[in-house]
Design an enzyme around this catalytic site. Structure first.
Site, short mmCIF file in Angstrom:
data_model
loop_
_atom_site.label_atom_id
_atom_site.label_comp_id
_atom_site.label_asym_id
_atom_site.label_seq_id
_atom_site.Cartn_x
_atom_site.Cartn_y
_atom_site.Cartn_z
N GLY A 275 81.36 34.37 56.54
CA GLY A 275 81.40 32.92 56.59
C GLY A 275 81.99 32.33 55.32
N ARG B 74 83.38 35.23 49.66
CA ARG B 74 83.01 36.60 49.99
C ARG B 74 84.21 37.36 50.55
NH1 ARG B 74 77.77 36.42 51.96
NH2 ARG B 74 77.21 36.81 49.80
N ARG C 109 92.63 24.61 53.33
CA ARG C 109 91.24 24.16 53.19
C ARG C 109 90.38 25.16 52.42
NH1 ARG C 109 89.57 20.31 58.05
NH2 ARG C 109 91.62 19.57 58.67
N ARG D 4 82.40 40.12 62.58
CA ARG D 4 81.68 39.19 61.71
C ARG D 4 80.75 39.97 60.80
NH1 ARG D 4 79.05 35.38 59.52
NH2 ARG D 4 76.91 34.81 59.97
N SER E 216 74.85 37.16 56.77
CA SER E 216 73.41 37.27 56.55
C SER E 216 72.66 36.72 57.75
CB SER E 216 73.01 36.52 55.28
OG SER E 216 73.35 35.14 55.40
N ASP F 77 66.59 37.05 54.72
CA ASP F 77 65.34 36.27 54.77
C ASP F 77 64.48 36.78 55.91
OD1 ASP F 77 66.10 33.71 52.95
OD2 ASP F 77 67.81 34.25 54.22
N ARG G 153 70.96 40.19 47.23
CA ARG G 153 71.84 39.99 48.39
C ARG G 153 73.19 40.66 48.16
NH1 ARG G 153 71.27 34.12 51.24
NH2 ARG G 153 69.02 33.85 51.04
#
Length: 244
Positions: free
Chosen positions: A32, A36, A55, A99, A102, A216, A229
């Site tokens: 996302g 990353r 963008r 994909r 997290s 989480d 993470r």
């Protein structure tokens, strides 16, 4: 999976992806966060070249152990990933979309930093309404990619879970029992994008998979630190790269 080839982007662009002739690979990783995507390219890919900056949704193409592969950010939520993956599939010809992100665990036997392979994606989104189906479509990943990813994870000794995830449009729900209701149906985790990816892939007849690191635990109120993470995510990325 056959060796992914590089796709010619000459004279191809959209309002959101402008490669300026830099090729895109048939296989692409889709985090996302565009930063990353940059981290993956700089850390794992050889001869990485940027194919998109529109963008600031960064995309890169390079090689991993000699095999062409691309990586690109998709933003947050089903509308964003659906826009980018539609263009990657229909304009540029991408065939394998993975994909990486997290998720929040909904089951007690799932621990922080475990890897979840999405066999299917339930959703509260209305994205599928555009297809005017005479029923409810079960959104599934590519079994070919899923089976290969599980084998790679097992070879690495990585603790994994395979099953149904929830792709939700809602991050802060007004329903205090929202997560529990999905958990009671056996849903493993919640995230925000896989259903849009799987829907686009199904409609186009291409392969898609979603791989997640548990950051989480929503039933226990546990959260991984930023440093933890980053370390845990590398395991997920290496599984995804192994698919190339």
């Amino acid at each position: 999976m056959t060796t992914p080839k590089l796709l010619d982007t000459t004279d191809k662009s959209t309002a959101h992806i402008k490669p300026d002739g830099v090729p895109i690979a048939e296989t692409i990783l889709l985090p996302g966060d565009p930063l990353r995507a940059k981290f993956i390219a700089q850390t794992y890919l050889d001869d990485a070249k940027c194919f998109n900056e529109v963008r600031n949704m960064l995309g890169f193409t390079g090689t991993y152990q000699g095999t062409p592969i691309s990586v690109m950010g998709t933003g947050m939520g089903i509308p964003s990933i659906s826009l980018y993956t539609w263009e990657l599939i229909h304009v540029f010809g991408v065939k394998n979309l993975i994909r990486v992100g997290s998720c929040g665990a909904l089951q007690e036997d799932i621990e922080l930093y475990d890897v979840v392979l999405a066999q299917g994606a339930s959703t509260d989104s209305n994205y599928l309404e555009q297809f005017a189906l005479p029923g409810n479509l079960a959104l599934l990943s590519s079994f070919r990619l899923l089976e290969a990813a599980k084998r790679i994870a097992d070879d690495k000794g990585q603790r994994t879970h395979v099953g149904n995830v929830l792709s939700s449009d809602i991050f802060y729900s007004a329903d205090e029992q929202y997560n529990q209701k999905w958990a009671q149906m056996g849903v493993l985790t919640v995230e925000m994008e896989a259903a849009g990816l799987f829907a686009n892939a199904a409609a186009a007849g291409v392969d898609a998979l979603a791989i997640f690191t548990v950051s989480d635990h929503l039933l226990r109120g546990q959260h991984a630190s930023t440093e933890e993470r980053q370390t845990a995510f590398t395991q997920m990325i290496e599984i995804a790269l192994g698919l190339a």
